[in-house]
Write an enzyme that holds these catalytic residues in place. Sequence first.
Site: not given
Ligand SMILES: [Zn+2]
Length: 373
Positions: A60, A264, A302, A304, A307, A333
């Site tokens: 930016d 973003d 989830c 990830c 998790c 996460h």
């Molecule tokens: Zn997660």
Amino acid sequence: MAVGTLATVKSLDPVDLRELGAQMILSNAYHLHLRPGDELIRDFGGLHSFMGWNGPILTDSGGFQVFSLEGLRTVSEDGVEFRSHIDGSKHVFTPESVMRIERNLGADVIMQFDHVIPGQSEESVARDASERSLRWLARCMAEIERLQASGGPPPTTTIADRPSLPGTTFPLPAPSHPQALFPIVQGGIHPSLRAEAARAIRDLGDWPGFGIGGLSVGETKPDMYRILEVVDGELPRDRPRYLMGVGFPEDLVEGVRRGVDLFDCVAPTRMGRNGAAFTRDGRLNIKRTEFRTDPRPLDSECDCATCRRFTRAYIRHLVAADEILGLRLLSLHNVHFLVQLMRDARVAIRAGTLDAWSRDWLTRYHTRPTSNV
Ligand SMILES: [Zn+2]
């Protein structure tokens, strides 16, 4: 895009981002110009090399930051004079100087320097800023073409006092690849101004993509959606549209429904610092007492790294004890959550089911259970 304003996505390293499936990072010309300095980054081979990220980067221009310095800045047709938020030192940003900074940083996509106004500005103020941004866009375009034709800016700093890098010749070659300059559609919450700005920008050149600026700055959600619909009708469909500074899950889904491709927002990592996590059932504040003995992951659907391995009780303990791992696990996460959300949106677009998918998603997200706040 994961946000790495200061050339770091807070608490995550580029290897984490790759594993999360993040495709692109956003960084910021204003902040990096002030610290550590864009010329220093250029001497380290540009931002990709400096921060160890070999994927795409967008910078930016710093317009938003400079115009946010209320009382510390003077605006003229030439540019903006301002004082650094770090040490009060005086600086001048012009369209040309910002292009030189973004050239030094060497991002793949660079945003024009634009005149940013407060969210609810009246039409005359919005028109004035939008027209100035258009004149500044022409100057940005001329300067970046000049820099690219000349192989980049000449070195102007002395590097004698900088440490040499083991096994390399210092300085590294400055980035010399072509950069995609995105114009920014401004015009506040005034639909006719937005349409005019989008058409004027299209008349000025064949752009690789478009920024949509000045939204999510205090206007109502219906106003933001209305403006997105106006802009959607004016911009070419085969070029990416980037909705600047917008990135809560519900905003992403509403934006995709209105033709936006890039987003973003600092939310995933900033929220992590406050102990907040995104879930499919709305936002969850891990600091709440009820999670003290909760054996479930943050979001049961989830997959990830957080998790898969950790309970709400453990993460709550880390956050309560102000342990750095707590922030990191929440950031992992939250960034993963947004990356996965956009993956799901792409699948729905290809299947032709975006409308139904997004309505179901939004209904579930807004029907949060009482444990989520
Ligand atoms: Zn997660």
